[in-house]
Every structure is written in C-alpha cells, then in structure tokens.
Design an enzyme around this catalytic site. Structure first.
Site, PDB file in Angstrom:
ATOM      1  N   HIS A  72      -9.032 -38.936  15.167  1.00 49.18           N
ATOM      2  CA  HIS A  72      -9.111 -37.472  15.275  1.00 49.18           C
ATOM      3  C   HIS A  72     -10.427 -36.973  14.692  1.00 49.18           C
ATOM      4  O   HIS A  72     -10.981 -37.562  13.777  1.00 49.18           O
ATOM      5  CB  HIS A  72      -7.892 -36.789  14.653  1.00 49.18           C
ATOM      6  CG  HIS A  72      -7.674 -37.012  13.177  1.00 49.18           C
ATOM      7  ND1 HIS A  72      -8.331 -36.280  12.213  1.00 49.18           N
ATOM      8  CD2 HIS A  72      -6.859 -37.859  12.505  1.00 49.18           C
ATOM      9  CE1 HIS A  72      -7.910 -36.664  11.012  1.00 49.18           C
ATOM     10  NE2 HIS A  72      -7.030 -37.630  11.161  1.00 49.18           N
ATOM     11  N   ASP A  74     -10.857 -33.635  13.707  1.00 49.89           N
ATOM     12  CA  ASP A  74     -10.671 -32.528  12.767  1.00 49.89           C
ATOM     13  C   ASP A  74     -10.453 -33.066  11.353  1.00 49.89           C
ATOM     14  O   ASP A  74     -10.091 -34.239  11.158  1.00 49.89           O
ATOM     15  CB  ASP A  74      -9.478 -31.653  13.180  1.00 49.89           C
ATOM     16  CG  ASP A  74      -8.179 -32.432  13.356  1.00 49.89           C
ATOM     17  OD1 ASP A  74      -8.231 -33.590  13.836  1.00 49.89           O
ATOM     18  OD2 ASP A  74      -7.110 -31.906  13.005  1.00 49.89           O
ATOM     19  N   ASP A 105     -10.406 -39.729   5.856  1.00 47.96           N
ATOM     20  CA  ASP A 105      -9.465 -39.227   6.880  1.00 47.96           C
ATOM     21  C   ASP A 105     -10.152 -38.247   7.811  1.00 47.96           C
ATOM     22  O   ASP A 105     -10.106 -37.066   7.594  1.00 47.96           O
ATOM     23  CB  ASP A 105      -8.276 -38.581   6.168  1.00 47.96           C
ATOM     24  CG  ASP A 105      -7.199 -38.124   7.129  1.00 47.96           C
ATOM     25  OD1 ASP A 105      -7.216 -38.538   8.306  1.00 47.96           O
ATOM     26  OD2 ASP A 105      -6.354 -37.329   6.711  1.00 47.96           O
ATOM     27  N   GLU A 139      -5.391 -32.987  15.130  1.00 45.25           N
ATOM     28  CA  GLU A 139      -4.372 -33.920  14.626  1.00 45.25           C
ATOM     29  C   GLU A 139      -3.679 -33.369  13.388  1.00 45.25           C
ATOM     30  O   GLU A 139      -2.485 -33.574  13.190  1.00 45.25           O
ATOM     31  CB  GLU A 139      -5.008 -35.281  14.303  1.00 45.25           C
ATOM     32  CG  GLU A 139      -4.000 -36.389  14.012  1.00 45.25           C
ATOM     33  CD  GLU A 139      -3.488 -36.448  12.591  1.00 45.25           C
ATOM     34  OE1 GLU A 139      -2.394 -37.005  12.380  1.00 45.25           O
ATOM     35  OE2 GLU A 139      -4.146 -35.923  11.680  1.00 45.25           O
ATOM     36  N   GLU A 140      -4.427 -32.667  12.543  1.00 48.05           N
ATOM     37  CA  GLU A 140      -3.897 -32.270  11.235  1.00 48.05           C
ATOM     38  C   GLU A 140      -2.855 -31.153  11.292  1.00 48.05           C
ATOM     39  O   GLU A 140      -2.167 -30.898  10.316  1.00 48.05           O
ATOM     40  CB  GLU A 140      -5.037 -31.867  10.291  1.00 48.05           C
ATOM     41  CG  GLU A 140      -6.012 -33.011   9.970  1.00 48.05           C
ATOM     42  CD  GLU A 140      -5.419 -34.082   9.056  1.00 48.05           C
ATOM     43  OE1 GLU A 140      -4.234 -33.973   8.688  1.00 48.05           O
ATOM     44  OE2 GLU A 140      -6.153 -35.023   8.725  1.00 48.05           O
ATOM     45  N   GLU A 165      -6.933 -44.491  11.518  1.00 49.82           N
ATOM     46  CA  GLU A 165      -6.632 -43.685  10.322  1.00 49.82           C
ATOM     47  C   GLU A 165      -6.809 -44.590   9.100  1.00 49.82           C
ATOM     48  O   GLU A 165      -6.734 -45.817   9.213  1.00 49.82           O
ATOM     49  CB  GLU A 165      -5.179 -43.201  10.368  1.00 49.82           C
ATOM     50  CG  GLU A 165      -4.889 -42.121  11.401  1.00 49.82           C
ATOM     51  CD  GLU A 165      -5.071 -40.697  10.863  1.00 49.82           C
ATOM     52  OE1 GLU A 165      -5.679 -40.517   9.784  1.00 49.82           O
ATOM     53  OE2 GLU A 165      -4.619 -39.770  11.564  1.00 49.82           O
ATOM     54  N   HIS A 355      -7.006 -35.934   2.288  1.00 50.68           N
ATOM     55  CA  HIS A 355      -6.743 -34.541   1.901  1.00 50.68           C
ATOM     56  C   HIS A 355      -7.021 -34.267   0.422  1.00 50.68           C
ATOM     57  O   HIS A 355      -6.653 -33.214  -0.083  1.00 50.68           O
ATOM     58  CB  HIS A 355      -5.293 -34.114   2.239  1.00 50.68           C
ATOM     59  CG  HIS A 355      -4.915 -34.335   3.671  1.00 50.68           C
ATOM     60  ND1 HIS A 355      -3.764 -33.828   4.235  1.00 50.68           N
ATOM     61  CD2 HIS A 355      -5.531 -35.001   4.685  1.00 50.68           C
ATOM     62  CE1 HIS A 355      -3.692 -34.175   5.513  1.00 50.68           C
ATOM     63  NE2 HIS A 355      -4.757 -34.904   5.801  1.00 50.68           N
TER      64      HIS A 355
HETATM   65 ZN   LIG Z   1      -5.851 -38.425   9.565  1.00 47.65          ZN
END
Ligand SMILES: [Zn+2]
Length: 385
Positions: A72, A74, A105, A139-140, A165, A355
């Site tokens: 992903h 984003d 991530d 994706e998030e 990931e 995150h």
């Molecule tokens: Zn991710």
C-alpha cells in the site's frame, strides 16, 4: 543480486517517505513509481479512484502462473509531530536505522518490491510466468484500493500473492477480518423538565449496546489458526447539555472476524438487535463503514516453503510461519480464493514499528529484502514450470 547501489536504494525510499500520502494523495506515489519503472522500460498503469487517489499496476514476464506482489502507498498520520525526534517526512539515518513515517509500514516494503521488479526485468531473471505489481491506495482505512483491484478483475488470474507489509521476523499466511460499525440513535430534543415533549436518543442505544454484548457469547466457535471472534463497543457519545433531552447518540463497534463467524453474520446480528430494541418511537441506523473479511489459508504450499528458505539464505534465520490478528489488503484481494491459495505477508520492518512515533526500519533489513525478493520471485515462478 540487485544492481542498485545502497545509496540509490536509500534515495528511493527517502523520496517515497517525503511524499505525504497520509490517508490520501497516493496519486503522487503512483506518478513517482511510474516514472521510476519507465526509466527501466517497464510500463505501468495508474487506475484512478479519485483526483488524488489511485492504484498502480505494472507487469513483467509472460503468461501463467501470475505472482501478485502488493504494497500500500498510504501511511497513517504522523500524529503530534513534536513527539518525533526526526522530521517524519524526511528519511533520517541514525545508528543503522532509517526513521520516518512509512519507513516500516510500508514504504520500505513497497520500494523493495519495485526495485526487485526492476532488477528482475533488467537482468532477465524471469523465464516463466508473470509478476504483477499491485500498489494500492487506502489500505489504512477501508481498503478501497484493494477492493478496486479485485472488482476490476486484476486478481482473477493471480496464482500466488506476496504482500510486503512489515514482517521480517515472521511469515504470515492467515489473518482475522475487521469491521467498524456505527450505530446512531435519533431522538427529539426537549427541556429535561418536560421529557414528554421529546424522545431520549440515549435510552434505546444503551439497550442496543447491552443486548449486543449480552448476545455475543453465541459467537463461540474457535478457528484453529485465528482463535475467536472479538467484538467491542469502543465509542459511545450522546447528549450535549445536562438539562436537555438528547437528540442524538452514537456508538461504534470494532469487530475482529474469523471464517466461522464472518462479517455477514455480524451484519445480520446487528440487524437482529435493532429489531429487538425497536419501538414506535426509536429511530436507529446501522452503518457498517468498514468491512474487511478474514483471510484463511493452510500455509501448505511452495510459496511459503521457498519464503522460509530465502529467510535462511538472506536473513540467516528460520522464520516462524504464523497467523496474525491484523488485517491486510489480502482481505479484499483474496475474497474469491480458497484456503489452498498461496499467500504470504513478508517484508522489511516489524509490525511493532507500524503507526508509532519515530517509526523506523533497519537499514540492512530493507537493503537485504531487495536482494531477497530479486532471488525469491523468479525462483518461485521459474521453478513452477
Ligand atoms: Zn501496512
């Protein structure tokens, strides 16, 4: 082996991190990657979702089988940037670690996929089958990029899928699904000394949450890999003044699903609760605003065996193969596939960094994964002849 120098690999990750694709703006990542791929003669297509959001697809090789490689574009918000030691959108190297939002991530995973694809193409390493890069938007939050790829048929002929990931310390081949459901109760405001002139929005919603919790014990099946389904009311809001009858109340639930208790069952369950609490006066709405199904595969396939072998060769360790509680784009990409499908989540970084403030990836792990993928993908496809 990759032909890119260490500096080139790090520069490309730095460029990706500097693009603020915070829950939006994946278009800019698409354009950057499209340009990079075209410098090496690889055509790609931008699939627009909105003016600022898009997926990117690119292919090398011919025919079947098709290996999907996905990441992903984003990232989540940096949060309070004052808490960061380094600028979250400027990749910063300190003591062998690369800091920045998305470093783990998953812009390092995305960069490693794209660089390995270029290396495989430039060096002519693929002699059988096709590699399809599926770079996703969104994706998030709800996975709109993965849903779009699936809906437009990009997964139909895909025989195996690698999502890069962060999982350098374990290979994941199954995970729970996830749902976010908002329940809104509408009432009628009035002065609290004259409640008969209004209708209290909180009262039926309290009943709703209570009944939902009480009935949840019927979701008692256990999945051999994924464990139990989980449901929690995580938000409850209602009313805004102590001497007014509240006009609105909302509660939100997060649910973690398993194949035995899937997303559809919970949608029916919430509708059932709604019927139980409904009276002539209630006005309750249910909005399932995020729903991503569980992914269950057996992990008994050549893809995972080869991934373990590559881990031994490049990371000098025998990686465990596991199920994980967190969702990935596989939820939406694999909706039509069965348990015998070959799927792994495998890439630089660790999920514990995702995150976080001061998110980082080990520089060596990132660089190593470019070489690992460059070896792994053609070995898988060429070996399937
Ligand atoms: Zn991710």
């Amino acid at each position: 082996m990759s032909k890119f120098t260490k500096q080139e690999k790090i520069q490309i990750l730095e460029n990706l991190v500097s693009i603020k694709s915070v829950n939006d703006n994946e278009m800019e990542v698409c354009k950057y990657l499209q340009n990079l791929l075209s410098e090496h003669g690889i055509k790609s297509e931008i699939i627009k979702i909105s003016d600022s959001r898009a997926n990117l697809v690119a292919e090398i090789g011919e025919g079947a089988p098709v290996l999907g490689i996905s990441g992903h574009m984003d990232v989540v918000s940096a949060g309070d940037e004052n808490k960061w030691t380094y600028d979250p959108f400027k990749l910063t190297e300190v003591d062998g670690k690369l800091y920045g939002r998305g470093s783990a991530d998953m812009k390092s995973g995305l960069a490693a996929l794209v660089l390995s694809m270029i290396d495989i193409h430039d060096q002519g390493l693929l002699t059988h089958g096709k590699i399809r890069l599926l770079a996703t938007a969104g994706e998030e939050i709800v996975g709109e990029g993965a849903k779009a790829f699936h809906d437009k048929g990009y997964m139909k002929d895909v025989d195996a899928l690698v999502i890069a990931e962060p999982s350098q310390d374990r290979i994941i081949y199954a995970h729970k699904g996830s749902m976010d459901i908002r329940v809104t109760s509408h009432g009628k405001a009035s002065h609290s000394s004259m409640p008969q002139l209004g209708f209290n929005a909180i009262s039926p919603l309290v009943k709703f949450v209570y009944k939902a919790d009480e009935g949840f014990n019927k979701f008692n099946k256990n999945n051999d890999l994924l464990g139990n389904a989980i449901m929690n009311a995580t938000i409850f809001n209602g009313g805004n003044q102590v001497n007014s009858i509240p006009e609105h109340a909302t509660s939100e639930f997060n649910i973690r699903t398993i194949p035995e208790h899937d997303n559809d069952q919970f949608i029916s369950y919430f509708n059932e609760i709604l019927k139980q609490v409904a009276t002539e006066e209630t006005d309750i709405e249910i909005d399932t605003y995020m729903s991503r199904p569980p992914v269950y595969t057996t992990g008994q396939n050549k893809l995972i065996a080869l991934a373990v072998e590559m881990g031994e060769k490049y990371l000098n360790t025998t990686l465990p193969t596991e199920a994980s509680p967190g969702v990935t784009d596989a939820s939406d990409l694999l909706v039509d596939k069965d348990e015998n499908f070959s799927f792994i989540m495998y890439g630089p970084g660790t999920v514990s960094q995702a995150h976080q403030v001061d998110e980082h990836v080990d520089k060596e792990a990132y660089l190593t994964f470019v070489d690992l993928f460059t070896d792994f993908f053609p070995a898988y496809l060429n070996g399937s002849k």
